[in-house]
Enzyme design. Structure first.
Site, PDB file in Angstrom:
ATOM      1  N   ASP A   9      35.995   2.638 -20.832  1.00 34.11           N
ATOM      2  CA  ASP A   9      37.346   2.480 -21.387  1.00 34.11           C
ATOM      3  C   ASP A   9      37.995   3.864 -21.442  1.00 34.11           C
ATOM      4  O   ASP A   9      37.422   4.803 -21.994  1.00 34.11           O
ATOM      5  CB  ASP A   9      37.270   1.866 -22.790  1.00 34.11           C
ATOM      6  CG  ASP A   9      38.645   1.541 -23.339  1.00 34.11           C
ATOM      7  OD1 ASP A   9      39.080   0.387 -23.227  1.00 34.11           O
ATOM      8  OD2 ASP A   9      39.298   2.476 -23.865  1.00 34.11           O
ATOM      9  N   ASP A 107      42.957  -0.321 -18.407  1.00 32.36           N
ATOM     10  CA  ASP A 107      42.208   0.928 -18.615  1.00 32.36           C
ATOM     11  C   ASP A 107      40.714   0.703 -18.856  1.00 32.36           C
ATOM     12  O   ASP A 107      40.038   1.560 -19.405  1.00 32.36           O
ATOM     13  CB  ASP A 107      42.828   1.729 -19.768  1.00 32.36           C
ATOM     14  CG  ASP A 107      42.349   1.273 -21.127  1.00 32.36           C
ATOM     15  OD1 ASP A 107      42.079   0.069 -21.281  1.00 32.36           O
ATOM     16  OD2 ASP A 107      42.245   2.116 -22.030  1.00 32.36           O
ATOM     17  N   GLU A 108      40.196  -0.473 -18.460  1.00 34.18           N
ATOM     18  CA  GLU A 108      38.767  -0.680 -18.705  1.00 34.18           C
ATOM     19  C   GLU A 108      38.102  -1.555 -17.653  1.00 34.18           C
ATOM     20  O   GLU A 108      38.760  -2.358 -16.989  1.00 34.18           O
ATOM     21  CB  GLU A 108      38.551  -1.275 -20.093  1.00 34.18           C
ATOM     22  CG  GLU A 108      39.214  -2.612 -20.311  1.00 34.18           C
ATOM     23  CD  GLU A 108      39.125  -3.022 -21.782  1.00 34.18           C
ATOM     24  OE1 GLU A 108      38.156  -3.683 -22.143  1.00 34.18           O
ATOM     25  OE2 GLU A 108      40.032  -2.650 -22.542  1.00 34.18           O
TER      26      GLU A 108
END
Ligand code: DCP
Ligand code: CA
Ligand code: CA
Length: 345
Positions: A9, A107-108
């Site tokens: 993350d 974002d992960e």
């Protein structure tokens, strides 16, 4: 073979991307979100860097309140095109380090590294290499969780933020979960938390003491998922975005919805369409995947692989019904529902 899963993350993502673009921001409190209009703005904080968090700011907070709490904060508008571009580059980079890769949002992501890392020490070395590469190529930091499944890897990734690595080996799972709030489990929002708190269950350790029948009685089918979750059990495989041979449909609702029947009817309809196409092409399937996008654009999926190939609609409908339960339980509204058949023969 034991599974080893990484969850990566990125730290304060939108705001960190802005810092890379404008180095003069480094060290100052930065907020990305709606225009504060000198305290009269509507809309919310998308995210903020850790300097701004020291002032009590966080994602989702009304921008007018953020403006009042932090007078020296720098407020920037959301530049989504830029974040998508950076995210795409980063995910391509991460993917190269995985046997199997699943995108979890802007974002992960998850990396299954079970084949390339024969133990947790190797996995931790790989995590360090990934962090160095990200730093060198994009000047960004991320936090990584390493564990025996997606559930544990994701919770672990949040434990040493920013710029951390957290390793939870199978024998450490029980102790790791013991003191954590039930809120850390996938699908447990404020309402489920309240139900559990009412039974004097606050931690995952306490949850693990509740019988399966009590949980199912209280929460329906979600009780089964929670029962496993409390024990750190999560067999779900990583789902590649693009399966070599797959077939599916997705549908976006006119309005984001929490209407169970509406979602189930739409899902059932796209399953029927998909199975009809499968039959026309005289194929069979082994994997059933259900995907959901929530109102906040968080996108996730669950899949189940069958032992033998199937052709029928009934099995697909039944499996999809089981898989979608966790999503229906989530307290966010649903924006899009998707369904895929894969491992086609
Ligand atoms: N986001 C958003 N609105 C929210 C939550 C998040 O627009 N309510 C966006 C901005 C974030 C990005 O999604 O940068 C990723 O969300 P995360 O929850 O991973 O939070 P951050 O990456 O910002 O911070 P952290 O360092 O805690 O991961
Ligand atoms: Ca993040
Ligand atoms: Ca995230």
């Amino acid at each position: 073979m034991q599974r080893i899963i990484l969850h990566i993350d990125l730290d304060y993502f939108y705001a960190q991307v802005e810092e890379v673009l404008k180095p003069e921001l480094k060290g100052k409190p930065v907020v990305v979100g709606a225009d504060p209009k000198k305290g009269n703005g509507r809309g919310v904080v998308s995210t903020c860097n850790y300097e701004a968090r020291k002032h009590g700011l966080h994602s989702g907070m009304p921008i007018s309140i953020a403006y009042r709490k932090c007078l020296n904060c720098i407020f920037l508008p959301v530049n989504m095109d830029l974040y998508v571009e950076v995210s795409t580059r980063i995910m391509t980079l991460f993917k190269r380090h995985a046997d199997r890769f699943e995108l979890g949002g802007i974002d992960e992501c998850y990396l299954d590294v079970s084949e390339r890392c024969k133990n947790y020490k190797r996995a931790e070395e790989l995590a360090n290499r990934i962090k160095s590469e990200l730093k060198q190529k994009e000047k960004l930091t991320c936090s990584i969780g390493i564990g025996p499944n997606k559930l544990i890897a994701k919770i672990a990734a949040g434990k040493h933020k920013p710029d951390g690595i957290t390793v939870i080996k199978p024998e450490q799972v029980k102790e790791f979960l013991q003191k954590l709030s039930v809120r850390e489990l996938m699908g447990v929002g404020p309402k489920t938390e309240a139900v559990l708190n009412h039974m004097n269950v606050f931690t995952i350790g306490q949850l693990a003491k509740v019988s399966q029948s009590d949980l199912v009685g209280m929460l329906g089918k979600f009780g089964y998922i929670l029962y496993d979750g409390a024990r750190g059990i999560d067999e779900s495989p990583l789902i590649e975005e693009w399966e070599a041979k797959s077939m599916g449909r997705q549908a976006t609702f006119e309005k984001d919805t929490k209407d169970r029947k509406l979602v189930l009817d739409k899902l059932s309809e796209i399953i029927s369409d998909t199975v009809k196409q499968l039959n026309r092409e005289k194929l069979s399937y082994k994997t059933v995947t259900v995907k959901v996008r929530y109102e906040d654009f968080y996108t996730t999926s669950r899949a189940e692989s069958l032992k033998t190939p199937h052709k029928d609609e009934k099995t697909a409908q039944e499996k999809a019904c089981e898989l979608v339960e966790l999503f229906l339980h989530d307290e966010r509204k649903i924006r899009l529902i998707g369904f895929t058949l894969s491992k086609l023969q």
